[in-house]
Motif scaffolding. Structure first.
Motif, short mmCIF file in Angstrom:
data_model
loop_
_atom_site.label_atom_id
_atom_site.label_comp_id
_atom_site.label_asym_id
_atom_site.label_seq_id
_atom_site.Cartn_x
_atom_site.Cartn_y
_atom_site.Cartn_z
N LEU A 104 0.81 -1.21 0.00
CA LEU A 104 0.00 0.00 0.00
C LEU A 104 0.84 1.26 0.00
N LEU A 105 2.07 1.17 -0.48
CA LEU A 105 2.95 2.33 -0.51
C LEU A 105 2.52 3.35 -1.53
N SER A 106 2.76 4.60 -1.21
CA SER A 106 2.69 5.70 -2.17
C SER A 106 1.35 5.83 -2.85
N GLY B 137 9.46 3.87 -11.29
CA GLY B 137 9.32 4.13 -9.87
C GLY B 137 9.95 5.44 -9.46
N ARG B 138 9.93 5.69 -8.16
CA ARG B 138 10.48 6.93 -7.60
C ARG B 138 11.28 6.62 -6.34
N PHE B 139 12.31 7.39 -6.13
CA PHE B 139 13.08 7.28 -4.90
C PHE B 139 12.36 8.03 -3.78
N LEU B 140 12.36 7.43 -2.61
CA LEU B 140 11.86 8.10 -1.42
C LEU B 140 12.98 8.92 -0.78
N ARG B 141 12.61 9.84 0.07
CA ARG B 141 13.62 10.58 0.82
C ARG B 141 14.26 9.70 1.89
N ALA B 142 13.53 8.70 2.33
CA ALA B 142 14.03 7.82 3.39
C ALA B 142 15.15 6.92 2.88
N HIS B 143 16.08 6.59 3.77
CA HIS B 143 17.18 5.69 3.46
C HIS B 143 17.66 5.06 4.76
N PRO B 144 18.51 4.03 4.69
CA PRO B 144 18.95 3.37 5.92
C PRO B 144 19.68 4.33 6.86
N VAL B 145 19.49 4.11 8.14
CA VAL B 145 20.24 4.85 9.15
C VAL B 145 21.35 3.92 9.61
N LEU C 105 8.85 2.05 8.42
CA LEU C 105 8.69 3.31 7.71
C LEU C 105 7.29 3.86 7.98
N SER C 106 7.21 5.11 8.34
CA SER C 106 5.91 5.74 8.57
C SER C 106 5.23 6.00 7.24
N LEU C 107 3.92 6.27 7.31
CA LEU C 107 3.19 6.58 6.08
C LEU C 107 3.74 7.85 5.43
N ALA C 108 4.16 8.80 6.25
CA ALA C 108 4.73 10.03 5.70
C ALA C 108 6.02 9.73 4.95
N GLU C 109 6.87 8.86 5.52
CA GLU C 109 8.12 8.49 4.85
C GLU C 109 7.86 7.74 3.57
N GLN C 110 6.79 6.95 3.53
CA GLN C 110 6.47 6.15 2.35
C GLN C 110 5.93 6.98 1.20
N SER C 111 5.51 8.20 1.47
CA SER C 111 4.92 9.04 0.42
C SER C 111 5.71 10.32 0.19
N SER C 112 6.92 10.39 0.76
CA SER C 112 7.76 11.58 0.59
C SER C 112 8.84 11.27 -0.43
N TYR C 113 8.73 11.85 -1.62
CA TYR C 113 9.60 11.49 -2.73
C TYR C 113 10.82 12.40 -2.86
N PHE D 88 15.50 4.51 -0.42
CA PHE D 88 14.55 3.45 -0.75
C PHE D 88 13.80 3.82 -2.03
N PHE D 89 13.28 2.81 -2.72
CA PHE D 89 12.72 2.99 -4.06
C PHE D 89 11.39 2.27 -4.15
N VAL D 90 10.33 2.98 -4.55
CA VAL D 90 9.02 2.36 -4.77
C VAL D 90 8.82 2.23 -6.27
N TRP D 91 8.25 1.10 -6.71
CA TRP D 91 8.24 0.82 -8.14
C TRP D 91 7.17 -0.20 -8.52
N THR D 92 6.91 -0.24 -9.82
CA THR D 92 5.95 -1.16 -10.42
C THR D 92 6.54 -1.70 -11.73
N PRO D 93 6.48 -2.99 -11.98
CA PRO D 93 6.95 -3.52 -13.27
C PRO D 93 6.20 -2.89 -14.44
N MET D 94 6.88 -2.76 -15.57
CA MET D 94 6.26 -2.21 -16.77
C MET D 94 6.86 -2.88 -18.00
N GLU D 95 6.22 -2.70 -19.13
CA GLU D 95 6.76 -3.20 -20.38
C GLU D 95 8.00 -2.40 -20.76
N CYS D 96 9.00 -3.06 -21.27
CA CYS D 96 10.19 -2.36 -21.76
C CYS D 96 9.85 -1.63 -23.06
#
Length: 241
Positions: free
Chosen positions: A59-61, A136-144, A154-162, A213-221
């Motif tokens: 349910l990300l992004s 896809g898009r990179f999130l602002r969040a990354h490993p600490v 990851l909070s919902l805010a972190e999951q939707s902050s690009y 972190f990166f949120v993404w969806t498969p697509m046709e090449c």
């Protein structure tokens, strides 16, 4: 189940119609969290805390920027002159295009071998073998670093902050578990040190990206990128996708 996830999304989306437009995405995500809690409470016996990370990842992004199917941790490794996908040059694969080459984790290939053919999705691990594409898009969040991290934290805010706009990626290489134990899981359904079942090792990520972190969806090449990997694909004899 997929039906339950769809029901949760629809209920939250209906409630979010009453939000002011500028706050609609934030409102939607907050309502989504409340809806998950309300629907999940009566069925505690059929769910466990271990189930929540998968639901969280699915349910990300969601909101004004659309929806992405998966989340992945990321790293960078530079270019390979003879990558595991048919010996192609990862630099030449994306040269002159707006695509990015990635090496997919061993678990996403279904094994550690030359010319990996993606297996089917399994327990949250996406099938992304040679010559598979995604957007896809990179999130602002990354490993600490130095602290325990986990995808489910990851909070919902972190999951939707690009951090970036939408980009396109193509799998031209393998990220084997050996030598990348913290990042690239061995088998489908396994998580890495940071709690992610999917991992992309970027040859050259966008400027300013440092293992975000990166949120993404498969697509046709695209036809453009297909032409780029045609000869390597023939070497691998991977079935048409």
């Amino acid at each position: 189940s997929r039906l339950l996830i769809l029901e949760i999304v629809l209920l939250a989306a209906m409630a979010a119609k009453n939000c002011k437009s500028l706050l609609r995405e934030v409102c939607f995500l907050a309502l989504l969290q409340v809806t998950v809690a309300r629907l999940g409470a009566p069925n505690v016996s059929s769910s466990s805390p271990e189930d929540l990370p998968d639901l969280n990842s699915s349910l990300l992004s969601l909101g004004a920027n659309g929806a992405y199917q998966y989340i992945a941790s990321t790293t960078r490794y530079g270019d390979a002159g003879a990558a595991a996908c048919g010996g192609l040059s990862t630099a030449q694969l994306v040269a002159g295009t707006d695509w990015y080459n990635v090496a997919a984790a061993q678990a996403m290939w279904g094994g550690d071998h030359w010319c990996g053919e993606a297996s089917e999705e399994h327990s949250g691990t996406a099938g992304m073998g040679c010559f598979r594409c995604a957007k896809g898009r990179f999130l602002r969040a990354h490993p600490v670093y130095g602290k325990e991290a986990h995808a489910s934290k990851l909070s919902l805010a972190e999951q939707s902050s690009y951090e970036t706009g939408e980009i396109k990626v193509v799998v031209g290489d393998l990220c084997p578990h050996a030598g990348n134990e913290a990042w690239c899981p061995t088998s489908r359904g396994e998580t890495n040190h940071y709690g992610f079942k999917n991992h992309f090792d970027f040859s050259r990520p966008p400027s300013g990206i440092n293992n975000n972190f990166f949120v993404w969806t498969p697509m046709e090449c695209s036809g453009e990128i297909r032409a780029k990997f045609a000869s390597a694909k023939a070497t691998c004899a991977v079935p048409e996708r």
